[in-house]
Motif scaffolding. Structure first.
Motif, mmCIF file in Angstrom:
data_model
loop_
_atom_site.group_PDB
_atom_site.id
_atom_site.type_symbol
_atom_site.label_atom_id
_atom_site.label_comp_id
_atom_site.label_asym_id
_atom_site.label_seq_id
_atom_site.Cartn_x
_atom_site.Cartn_y
_atom_site.Cartn_z
ATOM 1 N N ALA A 92 0.830 -1.217 0.000
ATOM 2 C CA ALA A 92 0.000 0.000 0.000
ATOM 3 C C ALA A 92 0.862 1.264 0.000
ATOM 4 C CB ALA A 92 -0.941 -0.017 1.209
ATOM 5 N N ASP A 96 1.125 3.864 -2.983
ATOM 6 C CA ASP A 96 0.651 5.190 -2.576
ATOM 7 C C ASP A 96 1.687 6.254 -2.947
ATOM 8 O OD1 ASP A 96 -1.392 6.731 -1.254
ATOM 9 O OD2 ASP A 96 0.031 7.040 0.389
ATOM 10 N N ASP A 100 1.174 9.370 -5.428
ATOM 11 C CA ASP A 100 1.349 10.756 -4.976
ATOM 12 C C ASP A 100 2.659 11.361 -5.463
ATOM 13 O OD1 ASP A 100 -0.954 10.348 -3.582
ATOM 14 O OD2 ASP A 100 0.009 10.066 -1.631
ATOM 15 N N GLN A 180 -8.370 4.606 -1.208
ATOM 16 C CA GLN A 180 -7.328 5.193 -2.065
ATOM 17 C C GLN A 180 -7.953 5.934 -3.238
ATOM 18 O OE1 GLN A 180 -4.251 5.699 -2.079
ATOM 19 N NE2 GLN A 180 -3.073 4.109 -1.093
ATOM 20 N N ASP A 183 -9.347 9.135 -2.114
ATOM 21 C CA ASP A 183 -8.219 10.007 -1.854
ATOM 22 C C ASP A 183 -7.718 10.627 -3.162
ATOM 23 O OD1 ASP A 183 -6.577 11.010 0.129
ATOM 24 O OD2 ASP A 183 -4.997 9.558 -0.256
ATOM 25 N N LYS A 204 -10.039 4.524 4.302
ATOM 26 C CA LYS A 204 -8.602 4.441 4.065
ATOM 27 C C LYS A 204 -7.835 4.051 5.327
ATOM 28 C CE LYS A 204 -4.739 6.667 2.091
ATOM 29 N NZ LYS A 204 -4.040 7.753 1.442
ATOM 30 N N LEU B 139 -4.109 1.743 -9.290
ATOM 31 C CA LEU B 139 -5.171 1.306 -8.386
ATOM 32 C C LEU B 139 -6.111 0.310 -9.066
ATOM 33 C CD1 LEU B 139 -6.107 1.879 -5.552
ATOM 34 C CD2 LEU B 139 -7.443 3.792 -6.423
#
Lengths: 360, 360
Positions: A92, A96, A100, A180, A183, A204, B139
């Motif tokens: 994750a 992630d 980002d 996610q 987000d 999340k 994702l």
């Protein structure tokens, strides 16, 4: 039933962390040994580096969930289930950071940055380094995900017990991905939508970081529904409080302690409850500050200070502190009703306090 | 045992494809219905679009593997296992396109491109579209991967049978990732290393696309080791031949038929057996052509024609054709020895011929 029987010699935090680390090391050693080629060491060594950091919060909760459901004595299966959650967490985090485009994780370069650097160190052309790092990090995350599965499948659970655990793992994984997605969709859009921000952290973090690890550990011990429900009643408010604390630390924290640059959340324009509250209450001038600065990838320390001033002056920071306290108290009250052994209740109480008051 | 008993009414290709598609649709419908928020439809609709294309080769092989091990009658579990492989394949394709930064897949925009376009269509800022598309595609791949698991876990297998299937799935997943890693490390480095190129396709394709789907289907029917071994003896050479054909089509194929731009492999500098053979045998001048053009992201049709001429003049193309024929024959010979029902042997023979002679 677990209600009255106290667990014998409950595992303490340090011993859980140690056992989980040892299980992960053994697993990766076996993977390295069975590797069809030396190339794989390149990924597993990065994976090892990632697994040495972290608070092991999910592991600890998984083992306490197991204990909450009456698990005691031989805890190999619970430890392996916990270790599988740590591998999932690496997956994750790595993905992630790719999503980002974060440079730093746990005080070190993020996986895609580290893998890009390793590529040029090994003689790869500079022009391809970023693309290679990204590709290798996607792959590293994928590998951590499938190995987290394999770890659980080989945890020594009998097939029927495993069949009880798997649906909870499936729920957890779908939930964290839904979180996610939210987000991803909300990041960079400055809104006063507190409800949506709370919805995001429920999926999340609250479910993923607290409720489901407790559930999975409990299911390893064959928990009845009442124990699972009590895990939820404790886990959801605690998990929300945990994330709200994280959001405050992401803006007001000490990077030397958190290991994460304190400008990242603001530069990304992360749609936190904190920010939504500030937007909701901001004056015209304050709103202008926020919309002009939040989400700027070149945000500097002075501009961050301007944003922080608005988070303070609108009372958003104070309200988040109050929300943390309210949720922590709700979690503690749920513990008083929970059909857990007393030792487990005591340990979960300590965790609830530490997770909501922490500075890292 | 399966050796002598013919399967009653063996499933044909079309009916397998139809049943797998129907199972996937039902699964995604249920996911959409249970979604905690409408945001998820954004990913599932992209997933559906991806699942409509494709040859369903893995599905067909999975069902034939099941039949090879004596499976007949009620085939729900085999179909669900097959459908789970299709979801896994979507995961692999979506992440592969992210890693290679490919624009097109199956004649349509790749997932990250499609998701970037959807983002701006929904009012997202253009400046964030590429980053959003990339994040959403990572994702989407993750979701396809965890759902492929869930599909298998809920295939209706009894827990002991499931426990027999899971290790083969774990092997398959580790292997395909190892193959991806090799691919990532070798792409863009022009070498005459035929052995490494063959090693890559063994992991990336032969095991993943042919051997393991047969194994997994066979395990669903409770296959004994002799059946699994026969699947390997047939599957590995056929899978290698399949990939060698793919490599030829990637350079010499008709994009109108393959749905893939015929310049991509050359622009990426994909380290195929074809290319390694050409490098090995190239004259000084030919080598200069290859090193100057292969891997150029702006390669045009005229330059591609120069590379193709070298692949022909060195005999590399012809040698790859011969390797395909040799492997196909090896696979067919293995079938003659396999303890499979006669219908299954006939169907696998047809597949072997189609997969190695295809133009798409």
């Amino acid at each position: 039933m677990a209600t009255t029987r106290p667990a014998t010699s409950p595992p303490d935090l340090m011993s859980v962390r140690h056992k989980v680390s040892a299980a992960l090391t053994r697993f990766l050693d076996a993977k390295d040994e069975a590797a069809p080629g030396a190339e794989l060491l390149y990924l597993t060594s990065t994976l090892r580096a990632f697994l040495t950091g972290g608070k092991r919060l999910r592991s600890v909760l998984c083992v306490y969930g197991w204990q909450a459901a009456g698990g005691d004595g031989e805890m190999t299966a619970a430890i392996r289930a916990a270790a599988s959650l740590e591998l999932f967490q690496v997956f994750a985090l790595v993905h992630d950071d790719v999503m980002d485009d974060s440079d730093v994780r746990r005080g070190r370069p993020s996986a895609h940055r580290a893998l890009a650097a390793a590529y040029t160190d090994n003689g790869g052309p500079h022009g391809r380094a970023a693309a290679h790092g990204l590709g290798a990090a996607v792959l590293l995350g994928d590998l951590a995900l499938v190995w987290s599965d394999e770890f659980l499948h080989t945890a020594g659970l009998d097939p029927h017990r495993l069949a009880q655990v798997l649906p909870l793992v499936a729920e957890m994984r779908s939930e964290v991905m839904y979180g996610q997605l939210l987000d991803l969709q909300t990041t960079g859009r400055l809104t006063g939508d507190v409800e949506t921000a709370l919805h995001v952290i429920r999926y999340k973090t609250a479910k993923y970081t607290v409720e489901r690890p407790l559930h999975i550990g409990a299911a390893v011990a064959g928990a009845p529904p009442a124990v699972l429900d009590a895990c939820t009643a404790f886990g959801i408010p605690l998990g929300e409080a945990f994330q709200l604390r994280d959001d405050l630390l992401g803006v007001f924290g000490d990077p030397g302690k958190t290991g994460k640059p304190v400008l990242d959340d603001l530069r990304e324009g992360k749609a936190t409850v904190l920010m939504a509250l500030a937007v909701q209450r901001a004056s015209r001038a304050e709103r202008k500050t926020l919309s002009g600065l939040v989400g700027r990838s070149d945000l500097d320390e002075g501009q961050a200070a301007e944003i922080r001033a608005v988070l303070d002056s609108t009372g958003a920071r104070q309200t988040v502190e109050e929300k943390i306290t309210a949720r922590r108290d709700e979690a503690l009250a749920a513990l008083d009703e929970a059909p857990f052994p007393e030792e487990t209740t005591d340990q979960l109480r300590e965790i609830a306090l530490a997770a909501t008051e922490r500075q890292t």
